[in-house]
Scaffold this motif. Structure first.
Motif, PDB file in Angstrom:
ATOM      1  N   ILE A  55       4.293  -0.950 -10.292  1.00 29.80           N
ATOM      2  CA  ILE A  55       3.177  -0.056  -9.973  1.00 29.80           C
ATOM      3  C   ILE A  55       3.272   1.246 -10.765  1.00 29.80           C
ATOM      4  CG2 ILE A  55       2.038   1.215  -8.119  1.00 29.80           C
ATOM      5  CD1 ILE A  55       1.667  -1.813  -8.003  1.00 29.80           C
ATOM      6  N   ASP A  56       4.510   1.786 -10.879  1.00 29.13           N
ATOM      7  CA  ASP A  56       4.682   3.035 -11.628  1.00 29.13           C
ATOM      8  C   ASP A  56       4.249   2.869 -13.080  1.00 29.13           C
ATOM      9  OD1 ASP A  56       5.582   4.343  -9.436  1.00 29.13           O
ATOM     10  OD2 ASP A  56       7.711   4.274  -9.964  1.00 29.13           O
ATOM     11  N   ASN A  57       4.605   1.763 -13.694  1.00 25.77           N
ATOM     12  CA  ASN A  57       4.251   1.557 -15.100  1.00 25.77           C
ATOM     13  C   ASN A  57       2.751   1.368 -15.266  1.00 25.77           C
ATOM     14  OD1 ASN A  57       6.601   1.023 -17.282  1.00 25.77           O
ATOM     15  ND2 ASN A  57       7.358   0.630 -15.221  1.00 25.77           N
ATOM     16  N   CYS A  58       2.142   0.595 -14.358  1.00 26.15           N
ATOM     17  CA  CYS A  58       0.693   0.394 -14.460  1.00 26.15           C
ATOM     18  C   CYS A  58      -0.065   1.707 -14.268  1.00 26.15           C
ATOM     19  CB  CYS A  58       0.236  -0.645 -13.439  1.00 26.15           C
ATOM     20  SG  CYS A  58       0.783  -2.325 -13.789  1.00 26.15           S
ATOM     21  N   LEU A  59       0.294   2.459 -13.249  1.00 26.46           N
ATOM     22  CA  LEU A  59      -0.384   3.735 -13.012  1.00 26.46           C
ATOM     23  C   LEU A  59      -0.050   4.753 -14.092  1.00 26.46           C
ATOM     24  CD1 LEU A  59       0.045   4.050  -9.134  1.00 26.46           C
ATOM     25  CD2 LEU A  59      -1.949   3.254 -10.419  1.00 26.46           C
ATOM     26  N   GLY A  60       1.205   4.722 -14.578  1.00 25.95           N
ATOM     27  CA  GLY A  60       1.569   5.642 -15.652  1.00 25.95           C
ATOM     28  C   GLY A  60       0.802   5.358 -16.925  1.00 25.95           C
ATOM     29  N   ASN A  61       0.592   4.088 -17.249  1.00 25.68           N
ATOM     30  CA  ASN A  61      -0.218   3.747 -18.420  1.00 25.68           C
ATOM     31  C   ASN A  61      -1.667   4.204 -18.236  1.00 25.68           C
ATOM     32  OD1 ASN A  61       1.835   2.607 -19.890  1.00 25.68           O
ATOM     33  ND2 ASN A  61       1.490   0.541 -19.107  1.00 25.68           N
ATOM     34  N   ASN A  88       4.540  -7.146 -21.977  1.00 25.46           N
ATOM     35  CA  ASN A  88       5.584  -8.170 -21.834  1.00 25.46           C
ATOM     36  C   ASN A  88       6.555  -7.813 -20.712  1.00 25.46           C
ATOM     37  OD1 ASN A  88       7.163 -10.536 -22.729  1.00 25.46           O
ATOM     38  ND2 ASN A  88       8.654  -8.982 -23.364  1.00 25.46           N
ATOM     39  N   LEU A  89       6.936  -6.531 -20.652  1.00 26.70           N
ATOM     40  CA  LEU A  89       7.855  -6.109 -19.593  1.00 26.70           C
ATOM     41  C   LEU A  89       7.201  -6.209 -18.220  1.00 26.70           C
ATOM     42  CD1 LEU A  89       9.691  -3.004 -21.075  1.00 26.70           C
ATOM     43  CD2 LEU A  89      10.563  -5.311 -20.735  1.00 26.70           C
ATOM     44  N   LEU A  90       5.940  -5.830 -18.132  1.00 26.54           N
ATOM     45  CA  LEU A  90       5.254  -5.918 -16.854  1.00 26.54           C
ATOM     46  C   LEU A  90       5.132  -7.376 -16.398  1.00 26.54           C
ATOM     47  CD1 LEU A  90       2.425  -3.266 -17.370  1.00 26.54           C
ATOM     48  CD2 LEU A  90       4.650  -2.978 -16.283  1.00 26.54           C
ATOM     49  N   ALA A  91       4.849  -8.275 -17.331  1.00 29.63           N
ATOM     50  CA  ALA A  91       4.766  -9.697 -16.978  1.00 29.63           C
ATOM     51  C   ALA A  91       6.118 -10.221 -16.518  1.00 29.63           C
ATOM     52  CB  ALA A  91       4.258 -10.503 -18.177  1.00 29.63           C
ATOM     53  N   ARG A  92       7.190  -9.761 -17.129  1.00 26.24           N
ATOM     54  CA  ARG A  92       8.521 -10.210 -16.721  1.00 26.24           C
ATOM     55  C   ARG A  92       8.897  -9.663 -15.346  1.00 26.24           C
ATOM     56  NH1 ARG A  92      12.919  -8.846 -20.787  1.00 26.24           N
ATOM     57  NH2 ARG A  92      14.107  -9.841 -19.128  1.00 26.24           N
ATOM     58  N   ILE A  93       8.475  -8.431 -15.037  1.00 24.26           N
ATOM     59  CA  ILE A  93       8.739  -7.895 -13.697  1.00 24.26           C
ATOM     60  C   ILE A  93       8.030  -8.742 -12.648  1.00 24.26           C
ATOM     61  CG2 ILE A  93       8.351  -5.943 -12.167  1.00 24.26           C
ATOM     62  CD1 ILE A  93       8.710  -4.101 -14.517  1.00 24.26           C
ATOM     63  N   ALA A  94       6.766  -9.064 -12.894  1.00 24.25           N
ATOM     64  CA  ALA A  94       6.016  -9.869 -11.943  1.00 24.25           C
ATOM     65  C   ALA A  94       6.618 -11.264 -11.799  1.00 24.25           C
ATOM     66  CB  ALA A  94       4.549  -9.967 -12.391  1.00 24.25           C
ATOM     67  N   ALA A  95       7.018 -11.864 -12.917  1.00 19.55           N
ATOM     68  CA  ALA A  95       7.605 -13.207 -12.856  1.00 19.55           C
ATOM     69  C   ALA A  95       8.926 -13.203 -12.110  1.00 19.55           C
ATOM     70  CB  ALA A  95       7.791 -13.762 -14.264  1.00 19.55           C
ATOM     71  N   ALA A  96       9.692 -12.124 -12.203  1.00 21.67           N
ATOM     72  CA  ALA A  96      10.982 -12.056 -11.501  1.00 21.67           C
ATOM     73  C   ALA A  96      10.791 -12.090  -9.990  1.00 21.67           C
ATOM     74  CB  ALA A  96      11.735 -10.794 -11.908  1.00 21.67           C
ATOM     75  N   MET A  97       9.636 -11.648  -9.484  1.00 24.00           N
ATOM     76  CA  MET A  97       9.367 -11.674  -8.050  1.00 24.00           C
ATOM     77  C   MET A  97       8.469 -12.838  -7.637  1.00 24.00           C
ATOM     78  SD  MET A  97       8.779  -7.631  -7.165  1.00 24.00           S
ATOM     79  CE  MET A  97       7.360  -7.488  -8.248  1.00 24.00           C
ATOM     80  N   GLY A  98       8.071 -13.668  -8.607  1.00 22.22           N
ATOM     81  CA  GLY A  98       7.161 -14.754  -8.297  1.00 22.22           C
ATOM     82  C   GLY A  98       5.718 -14.311  -8.207  1.00 22.22           C
ATOM     83  N   TRP A  99       5.386 -13.159  -8.764  1.00 25.01           N
ATOM     84  CA  TRP A  99       4.011 -12.651  -8.789  1.00 25.01           C
ATOM     85  C   TRP A  99       3.361 -13.023 -10.122  1.00 25.01           C
ATOM     86  CZ3 TRP A  99       4.045  -6.975  -6.498  1.00 25.01           C
ATOM     87  CH2 TRP A  99       4.652  -7.013  -5.234  1.00 25.01           C
ATOM     88  N   ARG A 100       2.041 -12.776 -10.190  1.00 28.38           N
ATOM     89  CA  ARG A 100       1.292 -12.984 -11.436  1.00 28.38           C
ATOM     90  C   ARG A 100       0.567 -11.690 -11.784  1.00 28.38           C
ATOM     91  NH1 ARG A 100      -0.762 -17.357  -8.653  1.00 28.38           N
ATOM     92  NH2 ARG A 100      -2.898 -16.546  -8.901  1.00 28.38           N
ATOM     93  N   ILE A 101       0.433 -11.473 -13.080  1.00 27.29           N
ATOM     94  CA  ILE A 101      -0.249 -10.265 -13.552  1.00 27.29           C
ATOM     95  C   ILE A 101      -1.097 -10.637 -14.759  1.00 27.29           C
ATOM     96  CG2 ILE A 101       1.677  -9.576 -15.039  1.00 27.29           C
ATOM     97  CD1 ILE A 101       0.958  -6.646 -14.375  1.00 27.29           C
ATOM     98  N   ARG A 128       0.832  -1.204   0.000  1.00 29.51           N
ATOM     99  CA  ARG A 128       0.000   0.000   0.000  1.00 29.51           C
ATOM    100  C   ARG A 128       0.868   1.257   0.000  1.00 29.51           C
ATOM    101  NH1 ARG A 128      -5.453   1.657   2.375  1.00 29.51           N
ATOM    102  NH2 ARG A 128      -5.262   3.928   2.483  1.00 29.51           N
ATOM    103  N   GLY A 129       1.941   1.243   0.795  1.00 29.51           N
ATOM    104  CA  GLY A 129       2.829   2.394   0.814  1.00 29.51           C
ATOM    105  C   GLY A 129       3.450   2.654  -0.551  1.00 29.51           C
ATOM    106  N   THR A 130       3.827   1.596  -1.264  1.00 27.64           N
ATOM    107  CA  THR A 130       4.399   1.751  -2.607  1.00 27.64           C
ATOM    108  C   THR A 130       3.377   2.350  -3.564  1.00 27.64           C
ATOM    109  OG1 THR A 130       5.834  -0.155  -2.216  1.00 27.64           O
ATOM    110  CG2 THR A 130       5.520   0.522  -4.494  1.00 27.64           C
ATOM    111  N   ILE A 131       2.111   1.891  -3.485  1.00 32.07           N
ATOM    112  CA  ILE A 131       1.064   2.425  -4.361  1.00 32.07           C
ATOM    113  C   ILE A 131       0.816   3.904  -4.071  1.00 32.07           C
ATOM    114  CG2 ILE A 131      -1.375   2.218  -4.973  1.00 32.07           C
ATOM    115  CD1 ILE A 131      -1.149  -0.778  -4.345  1.00 32.07           C
ATOM    116  N   GLU A 132       0.767   4.251  -2.794  1.00 29.29           N
ATOM    117  CA  GLU A 132       0.518   5.647  -2.436  1.00 29.29           C
ATOM    118  C   GLU A 132       1.657   6.551  -2.893  1.00 29.29           C
ATOM    119  OE1 GLU A 132      -0.111   5.507   1.731  1.00 29.29           O
ATOM    120  OE2 GLU A 132      -2.224   4.912   1.593  1.00 29.29           O
ATOM    121  N   GLU A 133       2.903   6.075  -2.768  1.00 29.88           N
ATOM    122  CA  GLU A 133       4.034   6.887  -3.227  1.00 29.88           C
ATOM    123  C   GLU A 133       3.957   7.123  -4.736  1.00 29.88           C
ATOM    124  OE1 GLU A 133       7.512   4.835  -2.006  1.00 29.88           O
ATOM    125  OE2 GLU A 133       7.245   5.235   0.134  1.00 29.88           O
TER     126      GLU A 133
END
Length: 418
Positions: A331-337, A377-390, A289-294
């Motif tokens: 988060i920055d890329n998703c919100l920026g888009n 593609n880049l967003l999916a790779r960021i999530a995969a690098a942390m073990g997240w899904r998008i 949440r703190g990351t999203i708010e920033e």
């Protein structure tokens, strides 16, 4: 030069075994000959002591007790071969030909005359020891048997050396074959990694090194591919807009397109470098949440969503496990888009372990900016690098991004107030 380590090890072990066999055989022969000579010399020494004691008591030279020993009062009476080799020597060993072997010892006898004068008489004790040479006769009689036994022992040593070399080198040969079979796209899995010795350690390090090399090559390939693919669109937009600047001044929308393209290039480069350094990134537990708010505060400071602030439906603390830097870029890329490609009315909500970002689509901007789907593609790779899904869900009037992070069981404590 040997073709394999097994051949070299076998040659070394075989040579060592043969050397030991030959060395101990030669040492045994030397000990036998030395023992034989010492025995004969000891007999001469005892006989000389007995003759000297008898001469001191009776004044005459007695006959030796052994038939093989003879007494010579003058040097000239010795056999010619003995005189030739023993001249000027008090003790000598003479080889006079086959079966003729002599040991000679000079003995000085002291006697007192009637007037009290002392005289010295030198005699020579000659031992014909040819009949006592048992070592040479033993070699002549049973030499074939000894040679056969020696050859058998050498053959046994060579067999043991071959078996030992094969047993010791076999794990290394298997490891070499497995390393040779590794392909650039295949996984490096070695059977020797379970061994608890140096070979197991080597296999473990090789597997780790090859896996790291494959990962680095994969990231380099992905980096070059993404640079050519992800940066082409914003660069094309900027080139088209700047191409119109020579004919007329740029409109406000065109300037906004340039600014959006520059921001997109900046974010893309940040993501690419972060993914290229992904193996050096350490995971931690942090508050999403703190990351999203920033991220939202940075966008709002730039004047985004004026009059229509985003709606947040998030828990007070959202503890997740990942990398803070990669999560911020995601988060920055998703919100920026959402800012550049969508219409006002962004909603960020957390429900059932899924972080959803939903916004309306701006039809007037979608055609010029390639839509909200750029950079998936880049967003999916960021999530995969942390073990997240998008996931990305595009509709006619809205666009939704769903992120499933790795939720941490350890709560995130609020920062201390100083």
């Amino acid at each position: 030069m040997f073709k394999s380590i097994r051949h070299g090890l076998f040659a070394a072990l075989a040579g060592f075994a043969v050397l030991i066999c030959v060395g101990y055989t030669g040492l045994a022969l030397v000990i036998a000959y030395v023992t034989e000579d010492m025995l004969i010399d000891r007999l001469l020494q005892r006989e000389a002591a007995a003759i000297a004691a008898h001469f001191h008591a009776h004044g005459e030279v007695k006959t030796p007790g052994l038939d093989l020993i003879s007494v010579h009062r003058r040097f000239e009476t010795l056999p010619p071969a003995v005189r030739a080799q023993a001249a000027g020597k008090a003790r000598a060993e003479v080889f006079a030909g086959p079966g003729r072997h002599y040991h000679v010892r000079a003995l000085d006898l002291h006697a007192e005359g009637k007037a009290g004068t002392r005289g010295t008489q030198r005699i020579y004790l000659l031992a014909d020891v040819g009949p006592l040479l048992v070592v040479a006769s033993l070699i002549g009689e049973v030499g074939g048997v000894l040679l056969g036994v020696a050859l058998g022992l050498v053959a046994l040593a060579l067999l043991l050396a071959w078996l030992l070399a094969r047993r010791l080198v076999s794990p290394l040969l298997v490891l070499a074959q497995e390393v040779r079979a590794v392909t650039p796209d295949g996984a490096a899995s070695f059977s020797a990694r379970q061994r608890r010795d140096e070979i197991g350690y080597l296999a473990e390090k090789l597997g780790t090194t090859i896996a790291g090399l494959h990962a680095a090559l994969g990231r380099e390939h992905a980096f070059t591919r993404d640079v050519s693919h992800e940066l082409r669109t914003p660069l094309t937009v900027m080139n088209n807009v700047l191409g119109q600047a020579s004919a007329r001044p740029l409109a406000g929308q065109e300037v906004a397109q340039l600014q959006a393209s520059l921001a997109e290039i900046r974010h893309t480069v940040d993501v690419l470098f972060a993914l290229a350094r992904a193996e050096h990134v350490v995971e931690e537990t942090f508050d999403l949440r703190g990351t999203i708010e920033e991220s939202l505060l940075r966008l709002m400071d730039d004047g985004a969503w004026q009059g229509a602030e985003p709606l947040l439906d998030l828990p007070d603390r959202l503890a997740v496990t990942g990398n803070r830097h990669l999560a911020r870029l995601l988060i920055d890329n998703c919100l920026g888009n959402a800012r550049f490609h969508g219409a006002p009315g962004l909603r960020v909500a957390w429900h059932g372990g899924v972080l959803g970002m939903t916004n309306a689509v701006d039809p007037g901007r979608a055609a010029a900016m390639q839509g909200f789907q750029h950079g998936q593609n880049l967003l999916a790779r960021i999530a995969a690098a942390m073990g997240w899904r998008i996931g990305f869900h595009a509709g006619a009037a809205s666009y939704r991004v769903e992120i499933v992070p790795a939720v941490s069981a350890v709560p995130v404590l609020p920062p201390r107030v100083r």
